[in-house]
Design a protein around this motif. Sequence first.
Motif, PDB file in Angstrom:
ATOM      1  N   ASP A  54       0.807  -1.226   0.000  1.00 49.84           N
ATOM      2  CA  ASP A  54       0.000   0.000   0.000  1.00 49.84           C
ATOM      3  C   ASP A  54       0.836   1.270   0.000  1.00 49.84           C
ATOM      4  N   THR A  55       2.093   1.155  -0.347  1.00 49.16           N
ATOM      5  CA  THR A  55       2.977   2.318  -0.283  1.00 49.16           C
ATOM      6  C   THR A  55       2.532   3.445  -1.208  1.00 49.16           C
ATOM      7  N   LYS A  56       2.073   3.114  -2.405  1.00 48.53           N
ATOM      8  CA  LYS A  56       1.630   4.165  -3.335  1.00 48.53           C
ATOM      9  C   LYS A  56       0.517   5.007  -2.706  1.00 48.53           C
ATOM     10  N   LYS A  57      -0.449   4.345  -2.117  1.00 46.38           N
ATOM     11  CA  LYS A  57      -1.547   5.062  -1.474  1.00 46.38           C
ATOM     12  C   LYS A  57      -1.032   5.918  -0.321  1.00 46.38           C
ATOM     13  N   MET A  58      -0.121   5.353   0.473  1.00 51.12           N
ATOM     14  CA  MET A  58       0.415   6.093   1.610  1.00 51.12           C
ATOM     15  C   MET A  58       1.226   7.299   1.153  1.00 51.12           C
ATOM     16  N   CYS A  59       1.930   7.187   0.033  1.00 46.75           N
ATOM     17  CA  CYS A  59       2.691   8.319  -0.486  1.00 46.75           C
ATOM     18  C   CYS A  59       1.786   9.513  -0.761  1.00 46.75           C
ATOM     19  N   PHE A  60       0.617   9.242  -1.306  1.00 48.82           N
ATOM     20  CA  PHE A  60      -0.325  10.326  -1.575  1.00 48.82           C
ATOM     21  C   PHE A  60      -0.910  10.895  -0.287  1.00 48.82           C
ATOM     22  N   LEU A  61      -1.093  10.051   0.729  1.00 47.54           N
ATOM     23  CA  LEU A  61      -1.613  10.524   2.005  1.00 47.54           C
ATOM     24  C   LEU A  61      -0.580  11.397   2.739  1.00 47.54           C
ATOM     25  N   LEU A  62       0.693  11.054   2.610  1.00 49.20           N
ATOM     26  CA  LEU A  62       1.755  11.783   3.298  1.00 49.20           C
ATOM     27  C   LEU A  62       2.259  12.987   2.504  1.00 49.20           C
ATOM     28  N   TYR A  63       1.946  13.014   1.222  1.00 44.10           N
ATOM     29  CA  TYR A  63       2.449  14.034   0.300  1.00 44.10           C
ATOM     30  C   TYR A  63       2.200  15.476   0.762  1.00 44.10           C
ATOM     31  N   PRO A  64       1.002  15.849   1.225  1.00 48.06           N
ATOM     32  CA  PRO A  64       0.778  17.255   1.581  1.00 48.06           C
ATOM     33  C   PRO A  64       1.710  17.754   2.685  1.00 48.06           C
ATOM     34  N   GLU A  65       2.032  16.907   3.653  1.00 52.08           N
ATOM     35  CA  GLU A  65       2.838  17.337   4.803  1.00 52.08           C
ATOM     36  C   GLU A  65       4.324  17.004   4.663  1.00 52.08           C
ATOM     37  N   TYR A  66       4.636  15.913   3.945  1.00 50.43           N
ATOM     38  CA  TYR A  66       6.020  15.444   3.879  1.00 50.43           C
ATOM     39  C   TYR A  66       6.496  15.292   2.430  1.00 50.43           C
ATOM     40  N   LYS A  67       6.170  16.242   1.606  1.00 55.41           N
ATOM     41  CA  LYS A  67       6.459  16.157   0.180  1.00 55.41           C
ATOM     42  C   LYS A  67       7.935  15.858  -0.106  1.00 55.41           C
ATOM     43  N   ASP A  68       8.847  16.637   0.477  1.00 60.65           N
ATOM     44  CA  ASP A  68      10.269  16.481   0.169  1.00 60.65           C
ATOM     45  C   ASP A  68      10.784  15.099   0.548  1.00 60.65           C
ATOM     46  N   ARG A  69      10.369  14.601   1.698  1.00 65.16           N
ATOM     47  CA  ARG A  69      10.849  13.290   2.154  1.00 65.16           C
ATOM     48  C   ARG A  69      10.279  12.164   1.287  1.00 65.16           C
ATOM     49  N   ILE A  70       9.009  12.287   0.937  1.00 68.02           N
ATOM     50  CA  ILE A  70       8.364  11.274   0.086  1.00 68.02           C
ATOM     51  C   ILE A  70       9.018  11.253  -1.292  1.00 68.02           C
ATOM     52  N   PHE A  71       9.256  12.415  -1.870  1.00 66.49           N
ATOM     53  CA  PHE A  71       9.831  12.473  -3.211  1.00 66.49           C
ATOM     54  C   PHE A  71      11.274  11.971  -3.226  1.00 66.49           C
TER      55      PHE A  71
END
Length: 288
Positions: A58-75
Amino acid sequence: LYEEFRDTIEKLTYDEDPAARMATLYALWPAYNIDRQWARKRILDVYESDIRTMIYDDTKKMCFLLYPEYKDRIFKLLRESYESEDNELTERAAYTICEFYIREGEFEEIITIPECMNETQMKAVLHMAVIYLKDEDRRTLAKNIILHCINSEWDLEEPLSSIFYKRLVDIEQDSEFLLKLLDSKASRKLVFAFSNYLEEMPGSVKEYAEFILILCRSVLEKKHVDASEYWGLETDASKLIFDLYDECAGSACEKDKKIARECLDLWDMMFEKQIGQVRMLSRELMER
């Protein structure tokens, strides 16, 4: 039970054993629905402790959930996964990166330069783009991604042929897209898929004459394949030309006569190369 097990989950999140940290994700996911702020930090910490944990389903889904707050770390995690030597990790990252581009306009520097992609990356990008052909709001963008990739050196049969198998295009609304697709990528599965697609379309074959002629010309230009590959590639193309000629040859319409002449020109080229079903179909046509 979350309150009772939170400390245990916390300890496992930072365990020295990579397998234990990976397993912790199965507990952090339901914890996310209870205490999101607490779970977010720990999920990211697990990912960053070992990039291999990004392979979690489920990492893809979690990346989108975390994206607004942790964009730089996720990318940063996605880029590292994308460049990984692990094909499965690379594939999943490319899949997610393409969706971020389609939905959020991110990773333009990756998606818009397909010549920098390897085969695994490009196939994953195409798989995601093909999925978004079903989304009316993002359909044009998905088609542009596909057209950017189709001149690649890689074998892209599987993601491209699914466009026809899954009926994701309309031969009238998407005519320009289809013409470019057929003119630039002709392979065994794609020819077969398009042939089946046309057979199930209503109306006469000559309504799709332009597509058939372009496809067959593209097929004849494939000079780099070996003999066995050539036969499989031409079989359905030669039958399409046969059906199109058969329908147009007896017409008094000048447009139909022109199509019939073009069919004969292609037919001569196929006959000369002794490929596909041309010899067998020629005998059948002569017997009529």
